[in-house]
Design a protein around this motif. Structure first.
Motif, PDB file in Angstrom:
ATOM      1  N   HIS A 183       1.203   3.970  -3.355  1.00  0.00           N
ATOM      2  CA  HIS A 183       0.895   5.397  -3.150  1.00  0.00           C
ATOM      3  C   HIS A 183       2.147   6.255  -3.282  1.00  0.00           C
ATOM      4  O   HIS A 183       2.082   7.383  -3.771  1.00  0.00           O
ATOM      5  CB  HIS A 183       0.196   5.613  -1.814  1.00  0.00           C
ATOM      6  CG  HIS A 183      -1.220   5.104  -1.823  1.00  0.00           C
ATOM      7  ND1 HIS A 183      -2.249   5.828  -2.371  1.00  0.00           N
ATOM      8  CD2 HIS A 183      -1.755   3.939  -1.421  1.00  0.00           C
ATOM      9  CE1 HIS A 183      -3.362   5.130  -2.287  1.00  0.00           C
ATOM     10  NE2 HIS A 183      -3.098   3.972  -1.710  1.00  0.00           N
ATOM     11  N   ALA A 184       3.281   5.727  -2.875  1.00  0.00           N
ATOM     12  CA  ALA A 184       4.535   6.466  -3.038  1.00  0.00           C
ATOM     13  C   ALA A 184       4.843   6.652  -4.517  1.00  0.00           C
ATOM     14  O   ALA A 184       5.289   7.727  -4.939  1.00  0.00           O
ATOM     15  CB  ALA A 184       5.671   5.720  -2.353  1.00  0.00           C
ATOM     16  N   VAL A 185       4.598   5.628  -5.304  1.00  0.00           N
ATOM     17  CA  VAL A 185       4.840   5.731  -6.741  1.00  0.00           C
ATOM     18  C   VAL A 185       3.945   6.830  -7.333  1.00  0.00           C
ATOM     19  O   VAL A 185       4.385   7.609  -8.180  1.00  0.00           O
ATOM     20  CB  VAL A 185       4.628   4.352  -7.403  1.00  0.00           C
ATOM     21  CG1 VAL A 185       4.577   4.467  -8.893  1.00  0.00           C
ATOM     22  CG2 VAL A 185       5.748   3.412  -6.993  1.00  0.00           C
ATOM     23  N   CYS A 186       2.716   6.918  -6.848  1.00  0.00           N
ATOM     24  CA  CYS A 186       1.836   8.015  -7.286  1.00  0.00           C
ATOM     25  C   CYS A 186       2.465   9.356  -6.924  1.00  0.00           C
ATOM     26  O   CYS A 186       2.498  10.284  -7.748  1.00  0.00           O
ATOM     27  CB  CYS A 186       0.463   7.920  -6.611  1.00  0.00           C
ATOM     28  SG  CYS A 186      -0.538   6.549  -7.170  1.00  0.00           S
ATOM     29  N   GLY A 187       2.963   9.473  -5.707  1.00  0.00           N
ATOM     30  CA  GLY A 187       3.567  10.731  -5.253  1.00  0.00           C
ATOM     31  C   GLY A 187       4.782  11.102  -6.083  1.00  0.00           C
ATOM     32  O   GLY A 187       4.931  12.249  -6.511  1.00  0.00           O
ATOM     33  N   ASP A 229      -5.836  -0.515  -4.122  1.00  0.00           N
ATOM     34  CA  ASP A 229      -6.197   0.766  -3.504  1.00  0.00           C
ATOM     35  C   ASP A 229      -5.556   1.935  -4.278  1.00  0.00           C
ATOM     36  O   ASP A 229      -6.262   2.793  -4.820  1.00  0.00           O
ATOM     37  CB  ASP A 229      -5.677   0.711  -2.056  1.00  0.00           C
ATOM     38  CG  ASP A 229      -6.013   1.926  -1.221  1.00  0.00           C
ATOM     39  OD1 ASP A 229      -7.205   2.205  -1.059  1.00  0.00           O
ATOM     40  OD2 ASP A 229      -5.074   2.566  -0.711  1.00  0.00           O
ATOM     41  N   TYR A 231      -6.471   5.288  -7.516  1.00  0.00           N
ATOM     42  CA  TYR A 231      -6.086   6.703  -7.386  1.00  0.00           C
ATOM     43  C   TYR A 231      -5.294   7.141  -8.613  1.00  0.00           C
ATOM     44  O   TYR A 231      -5.519   8.217  -9.164  1.00  0.00           O
ATOM     45  CB  TYR A 231      -5.241   6.839  -6.113  1.00  0.00           C
ATOM     46  CG  TYR A 231      -4.878   8.248  -5.725  1.00  0.00           C
ATOM     47  CD1 TYR A 231      -5.830   9.107  -5.186  1.00  0.00           C
ATOM     48  CD2 TYR A 231      -3.569   8.708  -5.858  1.00  0.00           C
ATOM     49  CE1 TYR A 231      -5.485  10.393  -4.799  1.00  0.00           C
ATOM     50  CE2 TYR A 231      -3.217   9.992  -5.464  1.00  0.00           C
ATOM     51  CZ  TYR A 231      -4.181  10.827  -4.934  1.00  0.00           C
ATOM     52  OH  TYR A 231      -3.831  12.101  -4.553  1.00  0.00           O
ATOM     53  N   LEU A 268       3.610  12.277  -9.462  1.00  0.00           N
ATOM     54  CA  LEU A 268       2.994  13.616  -9.373  1.00  0.00           C
ATOM     55  C   LEU A 268       4.060  14.696  -9.256  1.00  0.00           C
ATOM     56  O   LEU A 268       3.877  15.812  -9.715  1.00  0.00           O
ATOM     57  CB  LEU A 268       2.063  13.693  -8.158  1.00  0.00           C
ATOM     58  CG  LEU A 268       0.711  12.999  -8.280  1.00  0.00           C
ATOM     59  CD1 LEU A 268       0.019  12.960  -6.929  1.00  0.00           C
ATOM     60  CD2 LEU A 268      -0.164  13.715  -9.309  1.00  0.00           C
ATOM     61  N   LEU A 324       0.852  -1.197   0.000  1.00  0.00           N
ATOM     62  CA  LEU A 324       0.000   0.000   0.000  1.00  0.00           C
ATOM     63  C   LEU A 324       0.882   1.239   0.000  1.00  0.00           C
ATOM     64  O   LEU A 324       0.667   2.178  -0.763  1.00  0.00           O
ATOM     65  CB  LEU A 324      -0.892   0.008   1.248  1.00  0.00           C
ATOM     66  CG  LEU A 324      -2.035  -0.990   1.230  1.00  0.00           C
ATOM     67  CD1 LEU A 324      -2.530  -1.261   2.632  1.00  0.00           C
ATOM     68  CD2 LEU A 324      -3.161  -0.445   0.376  1.00  0.00           C
ATOM     69  N   VAL A 374      -5.161  17.478  -6.774  1.00  0.00           N
ATOM     70  CA  VAL A 374      -5.398  16.058  -7.015  1.00  0.00           C
ATOM     71  C   VAL A 374      -6.298  15.542  -5.903  1.00  0.00           C
ATOM     72  O   VAL A 374      -5.926  15.605  -4.730  1.00  0.00           O
ATOM     73  CB  VAL A 374      -4.070  15.268  -7.024  1.00  0.00           C
ATOM     74  CG1 VAL A 374      -4.320  13.836  -7.419  1.00  0.00           C
ATOM     75  CG2 VAL A 374      -3.066  15.907  -7.969  1.00  0.00           C
ATOM     76  N   ALA A 375      -7.468  15.053  -6.276  1.00  0.00           N
ATOM     77  CA  ALA A 375      -8.476  14.700  -5.282  1.00  0.00           C
ATOM     78  C   ALA A 375      -8.682  13.192  -5.198  1.00  0.00           C
ATOM     79  O   ALA A 375      -8.462  12.482  -6.169  1.00  0.00           O
ATOM     80  CB  ALA A 375      -9.799  15.365  -5.651  1.00  0.00           C
ATOM     81  N   PRO A 376      -9.142  12.710  -4.058  1.00  0.00           N
ATOM     82  CA  PRO A 376      -9.542  11.299  -3.993  1.00  0.00           C
ATOM     83  C   PRO A 376     -10.947  11.081  -4.569  1.00  0.00           C
ATOM     84  O   PRO A 376     -11.321   9.970  -4.903  1.00  0.00           O
ATOM     85  CB  PRO A 376      -9.508  10.988  -2.505  1.00  0.00           C
ATOM     86  CG  PRO A 376      -9.688  12.292  -1.814  1.00  0.00           C
ATOM     87  CD  PRO A 376      -9.213  13.367  -2.738  1.00  0.00           C
ATOM     88  N   TYR A 377     -11.717  12.149  -4.656  1.00  0.00           N
ATOM     89  CA  TYR A 377     -13.096  12.065  -5.153  1.00  0.00           C
ATOM     90  C   TYR A 377     -13.145  12.380  -6.642  1.00  0.00           C
ATOM     91  O   TYR A 377     -12.179  12.880  -7.219  1.00  0.00           O
ATOM     92  CB  TYR A 377     -13.980  13.080  -4.417  1.00  0.00           C
ATOM     93  CG  TYR A 377     -14.048  12.820  -2.935  1.00  0.00           C
ATOM     94  CD1 TYR A 377     -14.990  11.936  -2.411  1.00  0.00           C
ATOM     95  CD2 TYR A 377     -13.156  13.427  -2.060  1.00  0.00           C
ATOM     96  CE1 TYR A 377     -15.045  11.671  -1.054  1.00  0.00           C
ATOM     97  CE2 TYR A 377     -13.204  13.166  -0.697  1.00  0.00           C
ATOM     98  CZ  TYR A 377     -14.152  12.286  -0.201  1.00  0.00           C
ATOM     99  OH  TYR A 377     -14.199  12.028   1.137  1.00  0.00           O
TER     100      TYR A 377
END
Ligand SMILES: Cc1ncc(C[n+]2csc(CCOP(=O)(O)OP(=O)(O)O)c2C)c(N)n1
Ligand code: SF4
Lengths: 284, 391
Positions: free
Chosen positions: B75-79, B101, B105, B82, B71, B244-247
């Motif tokens: 998410h780190a790869v997303c960061g 998860d 995103y 970005l 997890l 960048v939103a989660p929604y």
């Protein structure tokens, strides 16, 4: 909600903090009457102003929960709102790629101390340069009032109808134990000490953690205190801090090598040893 | 984007030659493609990717971080992406489940990144060092919520693992979306000749960001535009900064939970891939037009299938061969011919076979051979072909 909107729209016109730091079209947000989130955002903006920081110096990150949703996209500059509990790994990576920036994470007690706890502990251990602000409303407000790891024992909420039978989580204690280098705990009623702590946290080159106890009249008030009156909720918080049941102040300060600095040292080691051109093992 | 055969031959002469594992090829492909961040968590048979990246990335000025779990990694790869870095992570089935998860995103927020899943037999922890290919569908339906298309590539050799990794990074940038390299235990671990061409012969698609301080729409909802610039964190490109939103988000990235925004955003995620599927489609096909049966497979299994085809042809049977290199979007057009298909897969229940049944003109002519833990012997496939002909 209407009262908050009115109050805010009256104050924000010409408010230098709002003009300087916020996307004016996106405020006021939709927090409930008497919610503590706006107060905490205000503290952060004051700290930035006093540190002479602009929106280009700081990246704002959030997770999922009232505490995140109500501040997301209100700031000028970058607003990165991650999934539930995941702001910290997102910021950890961003800090490596953009080491000159400061990162402020807005998170809730459920977002950080429950679903995101593993990331929180390890970011503190790594001493990643970021300021994590955990807005503690002692419940899961977004999902309408269930208990959180931060809910005191005995408290009645939507998932603890017989009273909370689990012990409360000392999140600051874990932040210290895991290796955080600035740890403080405050309530929304302590404006000057909290602003000072936020300033120190942002200036600290390492993992800074601030827990701020805030009122959530809508759920904590309604279910646990049997009143959604904002003032009653604030007085309850004030009393907790006064009696020392909820210990406030700067709890820990230390100096330790920072994560992204150490990673850059690793790069230097690797590059000193070998050319960057290609793999070492060549067969033919 | 994959070099053609004569091109590759020319590169053998000028490139560096290795006898190496698929995992090594993936690592070198990633470095060549410009990857400078990897978030890892060790798991057989993808562990060597983490090990080798931890050595190689710092050499080229990049970062390897071993996260607390998958997890954290996804998410780190997303960061990292970005913030402007080309980034990847690698795992096997148990970790791939935890990626679901963050994958959502990345899809929703149009974040380019590469995920490697080296499949092993499951479910759960299965048998750690043995092949099984159970993520054909979970790579497509890689996360909850629907309303998206995915890009999935599957190599069947060490050399192809190198080129497809580069393709994966390029497609991720072109489409602004995560791409899965779906490999398996056999390809990850086996050693073969690998030629790494000189870096200047490798075409890399790099990030385009909008100009600083100019208003910019980060999410062109309602269009299927690709090669679209991306706002990068900390670069103040495109006006006020990135949101960048989660929604569900508006073109500016603001959270907005309403019907119109949901529809515009969903169709963008779907159509940007559907409308440009020709850029993704990759396959190998040995079909002369008079075959009585076509073997269908992907990944390591296709090596057994190809040998089986040769053996069956020697015995006088008219057998063709289709190997999918891009699995998703699914190449329905390969199965329009009304003949028999025999789908060979490393799962007992059959996954790819269901898609072939859906695409083929007559599903009664679609047959299946499933196995796990070790690859098919070509003789097993030939035996099944005879069984099908006997039916
Ligand atoms: C993976 C996942 N699980 C559950 C949820 C539902 N959810 C949204 S917010 C929230 C709790 C947030 O609590 P907290 O962090 O304390 O923030 P608050 O709303 O109280 O400010 C939950 C459980 C979710 N969005 N994602
Ligand atoms: S539910 Fe509670 S935390 Fe959420 S906005 Fe209302 S008062 Fe604030």
């Amino acid at each position: 909600m209407r009262i908050t909107e009115m109050a805010l729209s009256e104050t924000y016109v010409g408010n230098p903090l709002v003009e300087k730091y916020l996307r004016t079209k996106n405020v006021p947000t939709k927090t409930c009457t008497g919610c503590g989130i706006g107060i905490i955002e205000n503290f952060v903006l004051n700290a930035m102003l006093e540190l002479d920081l602009t929106h280009e110096d700081v990246v704002f990150a959030m997770g999922v929960g009232c505490t995140s949703r109500q501040v997301f996209a209100t700031f000028k500059g970058d607003n990165v709102d991650a999934l539930h509990g995941r702001a910290i790994p997102v910021v950890t990576a961003m800090k490596l790629v953009k080491p000159h920036l400061k990162f402020v994470v807005f998170t809730g007690d459920g977002d950080l101390a429950a679903i995101g706890n593993n990331h929180f502990v390890h970011a503190a251990r790594r001493n990643v340069d970021m300021t994590v602000i955990m807005m503690n409303n002692m419940n899961y407000a977004s999902t309408s009032g269930q208990h959180a790891p931060t809910t005191p024992m005995g408290m009645v909420l939507q998932t603890t109808p017989y009273g909370n039978d689990e012990p409360m989580y000392d999140v600051c204690g874990v932040a210290v134990a895991a290796g955080g280098t600035f740890v403080a705990r405050h309530t929304v009623l302590q404006s000057r000490p909290t602003i000072n702590s936020i300033k120190k946290a942002i200036q600290n080159v390492g993992f800074s953690f601030i827990e701020i106890l805030m009122p959530c009249p809508t759920y904590l008030g309604r279910y646990a205190l049997k009143s959604s009156d904002a003032v009653a909720c604030l007085l309850w918080i004030k009393e907790l801090a006064r009696t020392g049941e909820y210990k406030t102040g700067v709890l820990h300060e230390a100096t330790r090598a920072e994560f992204s600095d150490l990673k850059r040292q690793t790069i230097e080691k690797a590059q000193a040893g070998r050319s960057a051109e290609g793999p070492a093992v060549i067969m033919s | 984007m994959t070099a053609s055969a004569p091109e590759k031959e020319a590169k053998v002469r000028e490139g560096r030659v290795f006898f190496q594992q698929g995992n090594f090829a993936i690592v070198e492909g990633a470095i060549a493609a410009g990857c400078r961040f990897m978030a890892g968590y060790p798991i057989t048979p993808a562990t060597e990717i983490a090990e080798m990246m931890s050595r190689r990335l710092p050499e080229v000025g990049g970062y390897y971080v071993q996260f607390e779990d998958e997890l954290g990694s996804i998410h780190a790869v997303c960061g990292a992406s970005l913030a402007g870095a080309k980034a990847m992570t690698a795992t096997s089935g148990p970790g791939f489940s935890l990626f679901h998860d963050g994958y959502s995103y990345a899809i929703k927020n149009e974040i380019p990144l590469v995920v490697v899943d080296s499949q092993r037999v499951g479910p759960a922890n299965g048998i750690s060092a043995h092949i099984g290919c159970g993520e054909f569908y979970s790579a497509r339906y890689v996360t909850h919520g629907g309303n998206y298309e995915t890009i999935v590539l599957a190599p069947n050799s060490v050399q192809e693992a190198f080129y497809l990794t580069i393709d994966a990074f390029n497609l991720a940038e072109i489409f602004r979306t995560p791409v899965t390299l779906l490999t398996d235990k056999v390809i990850s671990d086996m050693r073969e000749t690998l030629v790494i061409p000189p870096i200047e012969n490798i075409r890399c698609v790099n990030r385009i960001s909008p100009p600083r301080d100019q208003a910019f729409i980060n999410f062109p909802l309602g269009t299927s535009q690709i090669n679209y610039p991306m706002q990068v964190v900390g670069e103040h490109c495109g006006g006020l900064g990135v949101c960048v939103a989660p929604y569900t988000h508006t073109p500016m990235g603001y959270a907005k939970e309403d019907f119109e925004t949901q529809e515009a955003m969903s169709y963008r995620l779907i159509n940007k891939i559907r409308d440009h599927r020709d850029l993704i489609l990759r396959y190998e096909k040995i079909v002369d037009g008079d075959e009585d049966l076509i073997l269908v497979s992907y990944g390591a299994v296709s090596r057994s299938a190809k040998t089986a085809m040769a053996q069956a042809r020697q015995q006088g049977m008219k057998i063709g061969f289709i190997r999918l290199i891009s699995l998703w979007p699914f190449p329905e057009e390969l199965f329009t011919w009304d003949t028999r298909y025999l789908v060979c897969e490393m799962v007992y229940e059959g996954q790819l076979v269901r898609e072939v049944e859906r695409a083929a003109p007559d599903r009664r002519k679609v047959h299946f051979l499933g196995k796990s833990v070790e690859l098919f012997r070509p003789s097993e496939i030939v035996a099944r072909i005879k069984e099908v002909f006997g039916q």
